[in-house]
Design a protein around this motif. Structure first.
Motif, PDB file in Angstrom:
ATOM      1  N   ILE A  52       0.837  -1.201   0.000  1.00 39.27           N
ATOM      2  CA  ILE A  52       0.000   0.000   0.000  1.00 39.27           C
ATOM      3  C   ILE A  52       0.872   1.251   0.000  1.00 39.27           C
ATOM      4  N   GLN A  53       0.670   2.105  -1.009  1.00 46.64           N
ATOM      5  CA  GLN A  53       1.418   3.348  -1.144  1.00 46.64           C
ATOM      6  C   GLN A  53       0.432   4.486  -1.408  1.00 46.64           C
ATOM      7  N   PRO A  54      -0.238   4.982  -0.333  1.00 47.62           N
ATOM      8  CA  PRO A  54      -1.247   6.021  -0.508  1.00 47.62           C
ATOM      9  C   PRO A  54      -0.662   7.300  -1.104  1.00 47.62           C
ATOM     10  N   PRO A  55      -1.349   7.989  -1.931  1.00 48.17           N
ATOM     11  CA  PRO A  55      -2.592   7.684  -2.640  1.00 48.17           C
ATOM     12  C   PRO A  55      -2.319   7.142  -4.042  1.00 48.17           C
ATOM     13  N   ASN A  56      -1.244   6.374  -4.186  1.00 51.06           N
ATOM     14  CA  ASN A  56      -0.799   5.964  -5.517  1.00 51.06           C
ATOM     15  C   ASN A  56      -1.147   4.545  -5.945  1.00 51.06           C
ATOM     16  N   SER A  57      -0.967   3.555  -5.053  1.00 55.78           N
ATOM     17  CA  SER A  57      -1.143   2.182  -5.519  1.00 55.78           C
ATOM     18  C   SER A  57      -1.284   1.195  -4.374  1.00 55.78           C
ATOM     19  N   TYR A  58      -1.773   0.010  -4.717  1.00 50.52           N
ATOM     20  CA  TYR A  58      -1.762  -1.139  -3.828  1.00 50.52           C
ATOM     21  C   TYR A  58      -1.922  -2.407  -4.647  1.00 50.52           C
ATOM     22  N   ALA A  59      -1.659  -3.523  -3.995  1.00 51.37           N
ATOM     23  CA  ALA A  59      -1.856  -4.831  -4.604  1.00 51.37           C
ATOM     24  C   ALA A  59      -3.016  -5.500  -3.882  1.00 51.37           C
ATOM     25  N   LEU A  60      -3.784  -6.284  -4.610  1.00 56.09           N
ATOM     26  CA  LEU A  60      -4.903  -7.045  -4.055  1.00 56.09           C
ATOM     27  C   LEU A  60      -4.615  -8.527  -4.222  1.00 56.09           C
ATOM     28  N   HIS A  61      -4.988  -9.294  -3.241  1.00 58.80           N
ATOM     29  CA  HIS A  61      -4.920 -10.749  -3.344  1.00 58.80           C
ATOM     30  C   HIS A  61      -6.307 -11.241  -2.966  1.00 58.80           C
ATOM     31  N   PHE A  62      -6.890 -12.129  -3.765  1.00 58.60           N
ATOM     32  CA  PHE A  62      -8.240 -12.577  -3.487  1.00 58.60           C
ATOM     33  C   PHE A  62      -8.353 -14.091  -3.621  1.00 58.60           C
ATOM     34  N   ASP A  63      -9.281 -14.632  -2.851  1.00 59.62           N
ATOM     35  CA  ASP A  63      -9.532 -16.064  -2.824  1.00 59.62           C
ATOM     36  C   ASP A  63     -10.995 -16.240  -2.451  1.00 59.62           C
ATOM     37  N   ALA A  64     -11.766 -16.976  -3.258  1.00 62.51           N
ATOM     38  CA  ALA A  64     -13.197 -17.156  -2.960  1.00 62.51           C
ATOM     39  C   ALA A  64     -13.658 -18.546  -3.371  1.00 62.51           C
ATOM     40  N   GLN A  65     -14.716 -18.976  -2.704  1.00 64.76           N
ATOM     41  CA  GLN A  65     -15.332 -20.279  -2.955  1.00 64.76           C
ATOM     42  C   GLN A  65     -16.795 -20.069  -3.301  1.00 64.76           C
ATOM     43  N   GLY A  66     -17.281 -20.838  -4.279  1.00 64.97           N
ATOM     44  CA  GLY A  66     -18.681 -20.774  -4.668  1.00 64.97           C
ATOM     45  C   GLY A  66     -19.340 -22.139  -4.661  1.00 64.97           C
ATOM     46  N   GLY A  67     -18.885 -23.016  -3.779  1.00 68.71           N
ATOM     47  CA  GLY A  67     -19.458 -24.351  -3.710  1.00 68.71           C
ATOM     48  C   GLY A  67     -19.219 -25.102  -5.005  1.00 68.71           C
ATOM     49  N   VAL A  68     -20.258 -25.810  -5.488  1.00 69.92           N
ATOM     50  CA  VAL A  68     -20.098 -26.594  -6.710  1.00 69.92           C
ATOM     51  C   VAL A  68     -19.881 -25.713  -7.937  1.00 69.92           C
ATOM     52  N   ALA A  69     -20.229 -24.435  -7.856  1.00 69.53           N
ATOM     53  CA  ALA A  69     -20.024 -23.531  -8.995  1.00 69.53           C
ATOM     54  C   ALA A  69     -18.547 -23.277  -9.250  1.00 69.53           C
ATOM     55  N   GLY A  70     -17.711 -23.395  -8.209  1.00 67.17           N
ATOM     56  CA  GLY A  70     -16.288 -23.231  -8.440  1.00 67.17           C
ATOM     57  C   GLY A  70     -15.575 -22.395  -7.399  1.00 67.17           C
ATOM     58  N   PHE A  71     -14.364 -22.023  -7.752  1.00 67.13           N
ATOM     59  CA  PHE A  71     -13.499 -21.238  -6.881  1.00 67.13           C
ATOM     60  C   PHE A  71     -12.699 -20.295  -7.754  1.00 67.13           C
ATOM     61  N   GLY A  72     -12.072 -19.337  -7.109  1.00 67.42           N
ATOM     62  CA  GLY A  72     -11.194 -18.433  -7.826  1.00 67.42           C
ATOM     63  C   GLY A  72     -10.166 -17.848  -6.885  1.00 67.42           C
TER      64      GLY A  72
END
Length: 189
Positions: free
Chosen positions: A68-88
């Protein structure tokens, strides 16, 4: 899936940064989002319901900010589950740069997915992802303008009528903005 894009926002860099770090603004701009809550320092719990083709699912996951470098940039990391529909899961880089009309938002997204949604076909997934991203940015810009005007900033630039109806992203996705990355990933999951 790898995506990148940019968008000129007609607000100051500080205003855009503030909105990109406001869970309520992001929640209101993400279609199907019913949860975007801070659960730890720079970690958010997110819930989004999506429908792509014949597949509907509710995804739950986490979005973490780093570098995080306010107010210029940041990185995001994401992880999610949707049951039988899948994951990401994946990551996104988001940056704000000064621009004569306000500021420019740039982003890249790298994600991987699995499950039923991944089996729908790339053309359908890409179309849905582009639509979700465009909806997000339209709502995000409206929220920024409303905040700017609500704060008594009558000098805030108004949208250019010539820009209405034109595609606003060079290439797809969402930056994340916080969830733009998350949206891309959820849509792709």
């Amino acid at each position: 899936m790898d995506m990148q894009g940019q968008r000129v926002l007609k607000v100051t860099q500080a205003q855009a940064w503030s909105a990109l770090n406001d869970p309520e603004v992001l929640k209101s701009c993400i279609a199907g989002c019913d949860k975007f809550e801070l659960i730890d320092n720079h970690v958010y719990s997110v819930g989004v319901a999506i429908k792509i083709g014949p597949v509907s699912a509710k995804f739950s996951g986490k979005v973490s900010l780093s570098d995080i470098q306010p107010p210029n940039s940041y990185a995001l990391h994401f992880d999610a589950q949707g049951g039988v529909a899948g994951f990401g899961k994946g990551e996104s880089q988001v940056s704000l740069l000064p621009h004569p009309e306000g500021c420019e938002l740039r982003y890249t997204v790298h994600s991987s997915v699995g499950g039923k949604l991944a089996q729908l076909g790339q053309r359908l997934i890409d179309g849905a992802a582009k639509s979700l991203a465009e909806d997000f940015f339209k709502k995000f810009e409206e929220a920024l303008l409303a905040q700017s005007l609500g704060a008594g900033n009558s000098a805030a630039p108004s949208p250019d009528p010539e820009d209405q109806g034109k595609p606003s992203m060079a290439v797809w996705v969402w930056p994340v903005l916080l969830l733009a990355a998350g949206l891309a990933w959820w849509a792709w999951a």
